[in-house]
Design an enzyme around this catalytic site. Structure first.
Site, PDB file in Angstrom:
ATOM      1  N   ASP A  89       0.865  -1.178   0.000  1.00 49.82           N
ATOM      2  CA  ASP A  89       0.000   0.000   0.000  1.00 49.82           C
ATOM      3  C   ASP A  89       0.905   1.233   0.000  1.00 49.82           C
ATOM      4  O   ASP A  89       1.494   1.582   1.030  1.00 49.82           O
ATOM      5  CB  ASP A  89      -0.904   0.010   1.236  1.00 49.82           C
ATOM      6  CG  ASP A  89      -1.958  -1.098   1.225  1.00 49.82           C
ATOM      7  OD1 ASP A  89      -1.751  -2.119   0.536  1.00 49.82           O
ATOM      8  OD2 ASP A  89      -2.970  -0.948   1.939  1.00 49.82           O
ATOM      9  N   LYS A 105      -7.069   3.270  -2.795  1.00 48.66           N
ATOM     10  CA  LYS A 105      -7.408   3.238  -1.369  1.00 48.66           C
ATOM     11  C   LYS A 105      -7.623   4.669  -0.889  1.00 48.66           C
ATOM     12  O   LYS A 105      -6.880   5.572  -1.268  1.00 48.66           O
ATOM     13  CB  LYS A 105      -6.261   2.555  -0.618  1.00 48.66           C
ATOM     14  CG  LYS A 105      -6.342   2.556   0.897  1.00 48.66           C
ATOM     15  CD  LYS A 105      -5.148   1.788   1.481  1.00 48.66           C
ATOM     16  CE  LYS A 105      -5.042   1.949   2.992  1.00 48.66           C
ATOM     17  NZ  LYS A 105      -3.876   1.228   3.552  1.00 48.66           N
ATOM     18  N   LYS A 127     -10.375   0.219  -1.719  1.00 47.30           N
ATOM     19  CA  LYS A 127     -10.166  -0.032  -0.292  1.00 47.30           C
ATOM     20  C   LYS A 127     -10.460   1.228   0.514  1.00 47.30           C
ATOM     21  O   LYS A 127      -9.678   2.165   0.511  1.00 47.30           O
ATOM     22  CB  LYS A 127      -8.727  -0.497  -0.038  1.00 47.30           C
ATOM     23  CG  LYS A 127      -8.408  -0.748   1.440  1.00 47.30           C
ATOM     24  CD  LYS A 127      -6.989  -1.298   1.617  1.00 47.30           C
ATOM     25  CE  LYS A 127      -6.584  -1.373   3.081  1.00 47.30           C
ATOM     26  NZ  LYS A 127      -5.214  -1.918   3.265  1.00 47.30           N
TER      27      LYS A 127
END
EC number: 4.1.2.4
Length: 257
Positions: free
Chosen positions: A102, A166, A198
């Site tokens: 991430d 995300k 996400k």
């Protein structure tokens, strides 16, 4: 099963159970791995700092939970604009054994009008992941705030090869919101429905999780949200989900996020 319980069950299956705290230790990560093996089934992944990947891998293997992915973070949490450092951190994370990375998008550069830097950073980090890890890109939607910037960041990330977009690091005042989620998933619906979404930070209970899942179903179809396309980044959420499923508080997570 009630709609709330269905949402709770699905949210567990789609969760990246997270600890990203300054006081994290090997022991706290070991405990996180145990919590990820819940009475309602395993979470999709855990998300931890890179230095804890080896102990997490060892613990998950000992638990027979090899299916739980290990996610980590790079260029975190500030989304700096040094591409070389972001790439080095991403390569190191993959070398440590991360299944998923991430990375934080250089959102401040975008706010200053630079669209190229973010695209190039994501593209380079995707190349650094190779075939060994998937890349989720955190756009920090709560700081971008402007819907046009949230849309542009989402588009740039997808164009550069992100596997997921995300919302948030969980380290700023405004994290995942339904408004940002709608913009981001709309971009996914327009550009590439294989890209995942996400929401992270601020999803506190089964009702909130159900709201995000309902939005995903409306924009992308009832069957779209699977672990390959949807994750919740969360820590304290798990306690509420297990309580909703009447499975007690076996999984008290780190507070926040």
């Amino acid at each position: 099963m009630s709609d709330l319980k269905k949402a709770a069950q699905k949210a567990i299956e789609l969760m990246d159970l997270t600890t990203l705290n300054d006081d994290d230790t090997d022991q706290k990560v070991i405990e996180l791995c145990h919590k990820a093996k819940t009475p309602a089934g395993n979470t999709a992944a855990i998300c931890i700092y890179p230095r804890f990947i080896p102990i997490a891998r060892k613990t998950l293997n000992e638990l027979g939970c090899e299916d739980i992915k290990i996610a980590t973070v790079t260029n975190f949490p500030h989304g700096n604009d040094d591409i070389a450092i972001a790439v080095l951190e991403t390569r190191a994370a993959v070398a440590y054994g991360a299944d998923e990375v991430d990375v934080v998008f250089p959102y401040r550069s975008l706010m200053e009008g630079n669209e190229t830097l973010g695209f190039e950073l994501v593209k380079a980090c995707k190349e650094a992941c190779g075939d060994d890890a998937i890349l989720k890109v955190i756009i920090e939607s709560g700081v971008l705030e402007d819907p046009a910037l949230i849309r542009k960041a989402s588009e740039l990330c997808i164009d550069a090869g992100a596997d997921f977009i995300k919302t948030s690091t969980g380290k700023v005042p405004v994290n995942a919101t339904i408004e940002a989620a709608e913009i981001m998933m709309t971009v996914i619906s327009e550009k590439n429905t294989k890209v995942g979404f996400k929401p992270a930070g601020g999803v506190r209970d089964a009702a909130a999780a159900g709201e995000f899942l309902g939005l995903a179903a409306r924009l992308l179809g009832d069957d779209w949200a699977t672990p390959a396309t949807f994750r919740f980044g969360a820590s304290s959420l798990l306690v509420n989900l297990l309580h909703t499923l009447e499975l007690g508080e076996e999984a008290k997570g780190p507070q926040g996020y």
